[in-house]
Design an enzyme around this catalytic site. Sequence first.
Site, PDB file in Angstrom:
ATOM      1  N   ARG A   1       0.836  -1.203   0.000  1.00 19.13           N
ATOM      2  CA  ARG A   1       0.000   0.000   0.000  1.00 19.13           C
ATOM      3  C   ARG A   1       0.871   1.253   0.000  1.00 19.13           C
ATOM      4  NH1 ARG A   1      -1.622   2.658   4.242  1.00 19.13           N
ATOM      5  NH2 ARG A   1      -1.752   0.881   5.647  1.00 19.13           N
TER       6      ARG A   1
ATOM      7  N   TYR B   1     -15.222  15.981 -16.807  1.00 16.59           N
ATOM      8  CA  TYR B   1     -15.737  14.612 -16.801  1.00 16.59           C
ATOM      9  C   TYR B   1     -16.737  14.448 -15.635  1.00 16.59           C
ATOM     10  CZ  TYR B   1     -15.492   9.564 -15.908  1.00 16.59           C
ATOM     11  OH  TYR B   1     -15.793   8.259 -15.671  1.00 16.59           O
TER      12      TYR B   1
ATOM     13  N   ASP C   1      -6.302  17.446 -16.281  1.00 19.76           N
ATOM     14  CA  ASP C   1      -6.623  16.060 -16.627  1.00 19.76           C
ATOM     15  C   ASP C   1      -6.252  15.883 -18.103  1.00 19.76           C
ATOM     16  OD1 ASP C   1      -7.879  13.690 -17.446  1.00 19.76           O
ATOM     17  OD2 ASP C   1      -9.505  13.919 -16.000  1.00 19.76           O
TER      18      ASP C   1
ATOM     19  N   LYS D   1      -7.907   4.465 -19.599  1.00 23.40           N
ATOM     20  CA  LYS D   1      -8.176   4.841 -20.978  1.00 23.40           C
ATOM     21  C   LYS D   1      -6.922   4.600 -21.831  1.00 23.40           C
ATOM     22  CE  LYS D   1     -11.979   6.064 -18.945  1.00 23.40           C
ATOM     23  NZ  LYS D   1     -12.189   7.417 -18.426  1.00 23.40           N
TER      24      LYS D   1
HETATM   25  C1  LIG Z   1     -12.602   8.021 -17.212  1.00 22.78           C
HETATM   26  C2  LIG Z   1     -12.133   9.383 -16.864  1.00 22.78           C
HETATM   27  C3  LIG Z   1     -11.847   9.737 -15.534  1.00 22.78           C
HETATM   28  C4  LIG Z   1     -12.064   8.784 -14.375  1.00 22.78           C
HETATM   29  O1  LIG Z   1     -11.189   7.707 -14.461  1.00 22.78           O
HETATM   30  P1  LIG Z   1     -11.499   6.282 -13.778  1.00 22.78           P
HETATM   31  O2  LIG Z   1     -10.301   5.483 -14.158  1.00 22.78           O
HETATM   32  O3  LIG Z   1     -12.785   5.783 -14.328  1.00 22.78           O
HETATM   33  O4  LIG Z   1     -11.596   6.515 -12.312  1.00 22.78           O
HETATM   34  C5  LIG Z   1     -11.380  11.015 -15.284  1.00 22.78           C
HETATM   35  N1  LIG Z   1     -11.208  11.908 -16.276  1.00 22.78           N
HETATM   36  C6  LIG Z   1     -11.482  11.605 -17.572  1.00 22.78           C
HETATM   37  C7  LIG Z   1     -11.280  12.640 -18.611  1.00 22.78           C
HETATM   38  C8  LIG Z   1     -11.958  10.336 -17.902  1.00 22.78           C
HETATM   39  O5  LIG Z   1     -12.235  10.056 -19.178  1.00 22.78           O
END
Ligand SMILES: *Cc1c(COP(=O)(O)O)cnc(C)c1O
Length: 383
Positions: free
Chosen positions: A58, A111, A183, A208
């Site tokens: 962890r 998001y 992000d 992603k």
């Molecule tokens: C999917 C996504 C998230 C969240 O990510 P998770 O892995 O589902 O927690 C945050 N920002 C963007 C732009 C995303 O596409």
Amino acid sequence: MDELAGRFETEVLHTLHKKPEGIKSKATPIYQTSAFTFNDLDELEGFYQGEGNYLYSRVGNPNTDELGKSVAALEQAQDGVAASSGLSAILAGVLAVAKNGDHIVAADDLYGGSFHLLKSELHNFGIETTFVPFTDLNKVEEAIKENTKLLYTESITNPLLRVEKLEEVIAIARKHHLAVLVDNTFATPMHVRPYLLGADLVVHSATKYIGGHSDVTAGVVVGRKELIAEARSRIVNLGANLSPFEAWLTCRGLKTLALRMRAQSENAKLLADQLRENQDVARVYYPFDKGEKGYGAIVTIELGKNVDTDLFFKSLGWVKIVPTLAGVETTVSHPLKTSHRALPPEAQAELGITYEVVRISVGIEHAEDIIAQFESALEASVK
Ligand SMILES: *Cc1c(COP(=O)(O)O)cnc(C)c1O
């Protein structure tokens, strides 16, 4: 063996020890372990003095470190740390800067999950967020208060693919001595490197493009060394660490990011060009005029009023309806009823997220097959 006195219960545990040292595996081994061993108390004390690297998974693990530091290198940031999801990476990044009583100014087209995290969860912990359209940077500046600590936006937004003017956002932050969190999930460091432009923290949903195969949920936050140290503390203390196996899978996916992203972006551009010519498509969202490599592999369309949206989704053949993006297969999602479901109807309408909006995550199939699939679905669903 002898010292174990041949008792099976003990032997079954203690004769199986294989030490990996000295074995030169080409691929990184998976350190599927919850903790690490120590030869003596001095060595254990050494960990706390900053000498040894690993104690307890962890707190840190070679596979999760490989992921955090690899993404940091690609973003050319000082350091990085992996987390159990994109959302927990965002949480750790935000909490590296803001605490109870602080204020954040965030883009109103974040998001959906990030919006919810700020609006509800962090609100309940005493961190307030004002959401403003970052299309009007005067509004961003007007929203800054005495207790504002952070500006938060996305390099390319979901699902309408607005390309953020990062230099201008960062200039506002510098003027007011605020941190900037970006992000960078949709763009990836192949298209945009916010840290090089002056962002303090960059987050990814590695679920992603970083992972790229739709088989893990993972996140990464990279940035300035001292902020990443804070983010790492939040991940350790909130228990938001990534598992070694998922980190390993994500690192395996990361190796082909350049190939995948190049193929997916090229296909996306071809598809977007083609759909723009199609009279049954009311609007194509794609940053056509940005960057010679194209700006990513998501194309969002608004179907024409003469198209039956439900029938369109049913007519897509091998293009599956999936509420995620960035895998190697071409998929579609319906933002209004999934990612942006939680937004108030007025906000949905204001952003232009209607029932007819379809988000396409373009894959690595042959471009002509992808285009044919969408053209035949449009043809089949004209009212
Ligand atoms: C999917 C996504 C998230 C969240 O990510 P998770 O892995 O589902 O927690 C945050 N920002 C963007 C732009 C995303 O596409």
